[in-house]
Design an enzyme around this catalytic site. Structure first.
Site, short mmCIF file in Angstrom:
data_model
loop_
_atom_site.label_atom_id
_atom_site.label_comp_id
_atom_site.label_asym_id
_atom_site.label_seq_id
_atom_site.Cartn_x
_atom_site.Cartn_y
_atom_site.Cartn_z
N HIS A 188 0.83 -1.20 0.00
CA HIS A 188 0.00 0.00 0.00
C HIS A 188 0.87 1.26 0.00
O HIS A 188 0.46 2.30 -0.49
CB HIS A 188 -0.92 0.00 1.22
CG HIS A 188 -2.11 -0.89 1.05
ND1 HIS A 188 -3.21 -0.54 0.29
CD2 HIS A 188 -2.36 -2.13 1.52
CE1 HIS A 188 -4.10 -1.52 0.32
NE2 HIS A 188 -3.61 -2.50 1.05
N GLU A 430 -11.63 -5.73 -34.15
CA GLU A 430 -10.30 -5.82 -34.78
C GLU A 430 -10.26 -6.82 -35.92
O GLU A 430 -9.19 -7.16 -36.41
CB GLU A 430 -9.25 -6.16 -33.71
CG GLU A 430 -9.61 -7.30 -32.81
CD GLU A 430 -8.71 -7.41 -31.58
OE1 GLU A 430 -7.63 -6.80 -31.58
OE2 GLU A 430 -9.10 -8.09 -30.63
N ASP A 454 -4.54 -4.68 -35.19
CA ASP A 454 -5.00 -5.91 -35.85
C ASP A 454 -6.01 -5.63 -36.95
O ASP A 454 -6.02 -6.31 -37.98
CB ASP A 454 -5.60 -6.87 -34.82
CG ASP A 454 -4.55 -7.79 -34.21
OD1 ASP A 454 -3.57 -8.11 -34.90
OD2 ASP A 454 -4.71 -8.17 -33.03
N CYS A 501 -8.56 1.98 -29.07
CA CYS A 501 -7.44 1.78 -28.15
C CYS A 501 -6.15 1.38 -28.87
O CYS A 501 -5.12 1.19 -28.24
CB CYS A 501 -7.79 0.74 -27.09
SG CYS A 501 -8.11 -0.92 -27.74
#
Length: 540
Positions: A188, A430, A454, A501
């Site tokens: 943490h 894709e 792709d 993306c």
């Protein structure tokens, strides 16, 4: 000049005096006690005081680093109130007739050793937490109170390790960086450091010596290197590097908090792509609106065997917590083609890009798929996780995925696990096949995300790994852009959102084209978030 190499927790350059963290050292002695009941009361009174301190720390952390990261102090409260922990202390006091300090120290060592011996990295990180709460009790019993170290000037903090309460109590205005001998990237403290944007390097080992206290140091958080008494050439190089970082920071400060909106008022989400937990700091530093692509296959690529449900859950949960309510889109494993993993036992294929990969592996080996889905759904209770599935070519595939998802959710309900029922499910666009049936696919899912790498490869029938074909590979080809536009129209016709993306999302020469297509979200490398925001804000 002394050069130390460790592991970067958060990037950035820090130059300043090195100050070793000074604790109120406590020597634990084993003393015989006649009145064990009185000693147990000493323990319970200290525990109650520690709980009050942790509540105050929670409030401070809430302001500094947000609710998700402040939760560690609620976890510490729970540790103090854990019956196993309390019973261990009380049992040692009672059966051995010893002082509370000795009983607490023994319990801390036993519990820490238990956590450290576990295979799960997240649970190993809890060893530091149990020592932290135990140290707090010991400080209270010795009347040291548990106050943090005070800094009178900006400095680089060095320590054997830093526990969460020590980190959050540091005066942020005077902390240039922190470096430690030990520590876990999953702790943490590391999470807080990334959230607080403090350059940090851990795992420097015994080479980081207390005798360096007071010396000039340079922390290169980008490379995980620390220079003690840097020579003139190194110092000049690091100052130049720091100036570049400060220039980027100035750009960040200028655009931070501003909307991704064109001059005509069109808005678009700008998210970031990441490959592992260590990238989250860059997402936060660059002010991305969320994570548009978490490439979960890196958990498999970096492991020597299949990552367990607990290992995956730990990573997904931590990312969700760090993003504090912002959307985190996690792509299910995309193994195969150019990403080979030995323990999957995948056979050699003549055309691996067209072969057994991604969702095809998941549907053929559902036990692997279900492990990941269980981890993802469990982690969804800690933030706004969304899941997307790669290499989709048909509606039938999506329906099979949804059947498996329903099985996983039913299992988790029966086992009493919490998860979000409204978790978004999306698919990667894709393949040309997915584009051609995108209207039907949009009826089945919540969103699309276009993987342009792709999609370009499959649309142009060009192996993107083959350098001989570079002259033929054209990511701006009208057919590729036409495919993206068609997918966008299909998504919007069904009231769904669509993002990109792949690499083209960061191509600033296409930003206005994507805006014209009414793309809802662009996800790019963290370093491209601000340049893309600038481009959007300059567009008509």
């Amino acid at each position: 000049m002394i050069t130390l190499t460790g592991k970067s927790v958060f990037g950035g350059i820090a130059i300043g005096p090195l100050v070793f963290y000074k604790r109120n050292e406590i020597t634990i002695k084993r003393n015989r006690i006649e009145d064990t009941e009185q000693e147990i009361r000493r323990f319970t009174d200290a525990r109650d005081q520690a709980v009050s301190q942790l509540k105050a720390l929670y409030e401070k952390a809430l302001e500094d680093v947000g609710e998700s990261n402040a939760m560690i102090f609620e976890i510490h409260q729970m540790m103090l109130e854990d019956l196993d922990y309390q019973e261990s202390v009380v049992n040692i006091i009672t059966t051995q007739g010893v002082n509370a300090e000795y009983a607490i120290g023994t319990t801390a060592d036993n519990f820490a050793a238990m956590f450290a011996a576990m295979d799960d990295a997240y649970m190993q990180g809890r060893a530091a937490d149990v020592k932290d709460v135990s140290e707090r009790l010991l400080q209270i019993l010795s009347d040291n109170g548990g106050e943090g170290m005070k800094l009178v000037e900006p400095a680089i903090i060095a320590a054997d390790d830093l526990v969460p309460s020590e980190t959050v109590q540091l005066d942020k205005d005077n902390v240039l960086s922190f470096i430690t001998m030990f520590g876990s990237a999953n702790s943490h403290t590391a999470i807080l450091a990334r959230t607080m944007n403090i350059p940090a390097v851990i795992g420097l080992g015994e080479a980081l010596k207390p005798e360096y206290d007071g010396r000039l140091a340079v922390v290169d958080g980008l490379e995980g290197v620390v220079y003690i008494d840097p020579d003139d050439a190194t110092l000049a190089k690091m100052r130049s590097k720091q100036a570049e970082e400060l220039a980027k920071k100035a750009l960040l400060e200028e655009l931070k908090g501003k909307e991704n909106v064109t001059k005509s008022g069109q808005k678009i989400h700008i998210y970031a792509n990441i490959g592992n937990l260590g990238d989250v700091g860059s997402v936060l530093k660059n002010d991305a609106g969320g994570i548009g692509l978490f490439r979960s296959e890196f958990l498999y690529l970096e492991s020597e065997t299949f990552p367990t449900e607990e290992q995956q859950f730990s990573v997904y949960k931590t990312v969700a917590e760090n993003m504090a309510g912002k959307r985190v889109i996690i792509r299910t494993l995309d193994i195969g083609a150019d990403k080979q993993v030995g323990y999957f036992g995948l056979a050699q294929e003549e055309n691996p890009a067209l072969g057994y990969r991604a969702i095809r592996i998941c549907l053929k080996q559902p036990e692997i798929f279900k492990t990941q889905l269980r981890a993802l759904y469990r982690a969804s209770a800690y933030g706004q996780i969304a899941i997307m599935f790669p290499m989709i070519i048909s509606v039938e595939e999506v329906r099979r995925i949804k059947d498996i998802v329903r099985e996983v959710k039913e299992e988790l309900r029966e086992e009493g696990f919490a998860f979000r029922e409204d978790l978004e499910l999306g698919i990667m666009i894709e393949t040309p096949a997915a584009v051609m049936v995108s209207r039907d696919l949009a009826k089945e899912v919540d969103f699309f995300s276009v993987g342009t790498n792709d999609l370009t490869q499959y649309t142009l029938a060009i192996d993107r790994q083959n350098q001989k074909l570079d002259d033929f590979y054209d990511a701006h080809h009208p057919a590729v852009l036409g495919m993206i536009r068609m997918a966008a129209e299909s998504a919007h016709a069904e009231g769904k959102w669509i993002g990109i993306c792949g690499e083209l999302a960061a191509d600033l020469s296409l930003t206005e084209v994507f805006l014209d297509m009414k793309i809802d979200e662009l996800s790019v490398a963290p370093s491209m978030v601000l340049p893309l925001r600038k481009k959007v804000r300059e567009s008509l």
